[in-house]
Design an enzyme around this catalytic site. Structure first.
Site, PDB file in Angstrom:
ATOM      1  N   GLY A  25       0.833  -1.195   0.000  1.00  0.00           N
ATOM      2  CA  GLY A  25       0.000   0.000   0.000  1.00  0.00           C
ATOM      3  C   GLY A  25       0.864   1.239   0.000  1.00  0.00           C
ATOM      4  N   GLY A  28       3.731   1.082   2.758  1.00  0.00           N
ATOM      5  CA  GLY A  28       4.760   0.059   2.792  1.00  0.00           C
ATOM      6  C   GLY A  28       4.295  -1.262   2.219  1.00  0.00           C
ATOM      7  CG  ASP A 138     -10.879  -0.119  11.896  1.00  0.00           C
ATOM      8  OD1 ASP A 138     -12.074   0.041  11.609  1.00  0.00           O
ATOM      9  OD2 ASP A 138      -9.972  -0.172  11.050  1.00  0.00           O
TER      10      ASP A 138
END
Length: 732
Positions: A25, A28, A138
């Site tokens: 991404g 990294g 999350d």
């Protein structure tokens, strides 16, 4: 899905050897790595501008510190990290299964029993997170990975200590819309109750296949989360009540993670995979193999006397040096092997224990799955022939008996068969399993019990992770066989632009074959290649083939299941295509010649399986004669390799039987001997590498890999790669 390393990627990070790329991404790359001890890890490496951003480094260091504080079997644990490195990195335990989001998207909602297991495990994970003084913030389907022994919660990238106000100021929304609590949607600080709300969203998604507040733009999702009631179609009873409590608008009205854990305590998973429905369990097992192929190693270039021979080679054929370098590269890239087994034909000619001799049992782990029936039958027959030969010796100190058990190509069945063999103390070794999913599932059971088993028809390379001492493979790895198709084209002067069809309906094996084949065609054959992937559960194969023909390819390789390969053959025949065509190696034992009919004529298959009836060595003649006498026909595909595997097993077992034959042999001793064994089989010499895979000699890729073609409605062996190379050079 994983991909091979790129030239710019490092070969290792700290104590981890890098094997594959798992994803990349803007910040990294995530790699699959392995320690010297064989443990697999997912290694996140921060690159680019983020690596030079002090604030980002501080956040990354905080992620590492927070993740290390959580202790739960359902949270992916940290193995090592270095936030101060030039490129900061974090290594966690590798979980090769798909995310909950992928599983539900592909196979639909989970049954209630699986959702309860999911809820109990994730509640236990969140209880550990909250006990450590953290809030995950999350929790969503994409951050839940599925494994056969239970789910795993991942990604502490935006987790915070419960009393941390950084990034939680009023008006700032942190998390994933549709899976965050109303207080988060309004920009208020998240708490442990917010994680419970998100857990309720995840369980609703797993139960219904859709998020409880629908889909759409982030603003719409945030509005519905705050103002609307959740939609829970089809959810009933206790499960619905629990999810509704989790989704209460008021944080104080929600249960704690500990309360949920206790409520669902009886729904704990085991490691058999039975907590998941069969389609998802198969997806988990096949996905487990997708990223576990060892990387290729570049061959060393040595200038020598063969340079001139290479330049003098006839046009269209490789020189000796080029061929040996290509073969050497393939040999180094290979690391695994394969196995075989089948269905019971009775216990005739087997002893009952009379005569004063002890009786030991050879297990044969077969499969009833349609695709594995032929190799299962060949394996059982090979085992019975080898045992009958032992029992025919008047000087034998003990008798042998064959015990056959079959799985259905599934995880639960494979483990059940392995458990049955391991609990039978008379079983001293096992031939099998015959297929990849059972091999991976059963290896751990055999390994834990110290029972040696050898598979002669599997070719993936990660079984040693769960069974590093007692699991062996005697077949060539899929990675090598894929490249050897390209080598066959090079040897026989068929270096033309090729289309390669990779049908994902055939599982991850097709990718294991396809990736090195594409690279080999480009780098060894030195010709153009056009790869095309056919998605699962589609009928796009004929369309893809027509597109490749329109692109002007002169050769085609179809890496697909039997039915799709037959359709490809008929599509090519209807188009009048007469260029070289290859099928994937597992179809050598299939009904392809009959099903494809005239359209199948001329197709090649490159495999490590030999037809001994056409060999001229005395060993091959004797084996063929013995097989024909017992079974009334020439040896079937993969019979030779299964027979060799059994003979090798029995030879090493014989050396572990105590003098006097009254004390029971030590099971683990067979594996210790087998790891160091060198056995001369009918068509090859067997030795094992570090991870108990069949290890080719320097000439193995050439002399122990065979090319078969469909001629006259049957497979006919054309010769080894070495034979065909010599023929191409005009030598005999």
């Amino acid at each position: 899905m994983s991909e091979t390393l790129r030239p710019s990627d490092p070969s290792s990070i700290a104590g981890f050897r890098l094997l594959r790329r798992l994803g990349a991404g803007g910040m990294g790359v995530v790699y699959l790595g392995r320690t010297d001890a064989g443990a697999l890890a997912a290694i996140k490496v921060i690159r680019g501008e983020s690596a030079g951003d002090d604030d980002f480094r501080a956040r990354f260091a905080r992620e590492v510190e927070l993740a290390r504080r959580v202790d739960s079997p359902w949270v992916v644990s940290v193995l090592d990290a270095d936030a101060e490195a030039r490129e900061p990195w974090l290594a966690t335990v590798f979980v090769p299964g798909p995310s909950l989001a992928e599983a539900v998207a592909e196979h639909g909602p989970l049954p209630t029993s699986a959702v309860r297991v999911l809820g109990g495990s994730l509640a236990e994970a969140l209880d550990a997170v909250h006990t450590a003084g953290l809030v995950h913030r999350d929790v969503k389907p994409g951050n839940v990975l599925l494994a056969l022994d239970g789910p795993r919660l991942i990604d502490f990238g935006i987790a915070r200590a419960a009393d941390d106000t950084v990034l939680t100021a009023s008006g700032v929304v942190v998390g994933t819309p549709g899976f965050l609590a109303p207080e988060q949607a309004e920009g208020r600080p998240a708490s442990s109750a917010s994680d419970v709300f998100a857990l309720g969203c995840v369980l609703a998604y797993a139960s219904t296949g859709t998020p409880p507040f629908g889909t759409g733009t982030p603003d719409a999702l945030l509005y519905r989360t705050v103002h609307d009631e959740p939609e829970l179609p089809g959810m009933e009873g206790e499960s619905r009540t629990l999810v509704e409590r989790c989704l209460a608008k008021d944080p104080d009205a929600r249960p704690t993670a500990e309360e949920i854990r206790l409520l669902l305590a009886e729904d704990a998973p085991d490691d058999s995979g039975t907590w998941l429905p069969d389609p998802v369990a198969r997806m988990v097992a096949t996905r487990s193999a997708e990223s576990l192929a060892l990387p290729g190693i570049e061959p060393t270039v040595v200038d020598g006397p063969d340079e001139q021979a290479a330049s003098d080679a006839p046009a269209g054929h490789p020189g000796r040096r080029r061929l040996l370098l290509a073969g050497g590269a393939l040999l180094l890239a290979a690391g695994g092997t394969g196995a075989a087994v089948w269905a019971s034909e009775g216990d005739d000619e087997e002893p009952s224990g009379t005569g004063g001799r002890p009786v030991y049992v050879l297990g044969v782990h077969t499969a009833t799955d349609t695709a594995d029936v032929a190799v299962s039958r060949a394996s059982e027959r090979a085992a019975r022939l080898a045992v009958a030969e032992h029992n025919a010796s008047p000087k034998r100190a003990y008798d042998l008996k064959v015990k056959v058990l079959a799985d259905r190509g599934d995880v639960a069945g494979a483990r059940a068969v392995a458990q049955a063999f391991t609990t039978d103390r008379n079983v001293v070794a096992v031939l099998g399993p015959v297929a990849e999913i059972p091999m991976r599932a059963a290896a751990a059971v055999y390994g834990e019990a110290g029972l040696t088993h050898v598979s002669s028809t599997t070719g993936q390379q990660d079984y040693f992770v769960t069974s590093p001492r007692t699991s062996f493979q005697t077949g060539a790895p899929h990675l090598a066989l894929g490249t050897w198709i390209a080598l066959h084209a090079l040897i026989t002067g068929q270096a033309v632009p090729a289309g390669i069809v990779i049908d994902r309906a055939g599982g991850t094996i097709m990718q294991d074959l396809g990736t090195p084949l594409v690279e080999g065609w480009r780098e060894t054959v030195l010709a153009e290649v056009i790869p095309r992937v056919v998605a699962e559960q589609t009928d796009d194969g004929p369309k893809v083939v027509r597109e490749l023909l329109a692109a002007g390819v002169g050769a085609l390789v179809c890496l697909a299941p039997l039915d799709a390969t037959v359709r490809t053959a008929k599509t090519l025949a209807a188009a009048g295509f007469t260029g070289p065509r290859w099928m994937q190696p597992q179809l050598y034992a299939s009904d392809f010649p009959k099903q494809a009919g005239a359209a199948g004529e001329g197709w090649f298959v490159v495999t490590s399986a030999v037809d001994p009836s056409v060999l001229k060595t005395q060993k091959a003649k004797d084996f063929t004669a013995a097989w024909r006498k017992r079974y009334g026909a020439t040896p079937e595909p993969y019979a030779t390799e299964a027979y060799d595997s059994v003979r090798m097993l029995l030879a090493e077992f014989a050396r572990t039987v105590p003098a006097g034959a009254r004390r029971r042999p030590v099971r683990a001793a067979v594996a210790e001997r087998l790891a160091k064994a060198k056995y001369k089989g009918i068509a090859r010499t067997y030795t094992f590498g570090r991870y108990h895979h069949y290890e080719n000699t320097s000439d193995g890729w050439r002399d122990e890999t065979f090319v078969h073609a469909v001629q006259g409605g049957r497979f006919r062996q054309l010769g080894s790669l070495g034979d065909l190379w010599l023929a191409a050079q005009g030598q005999s």
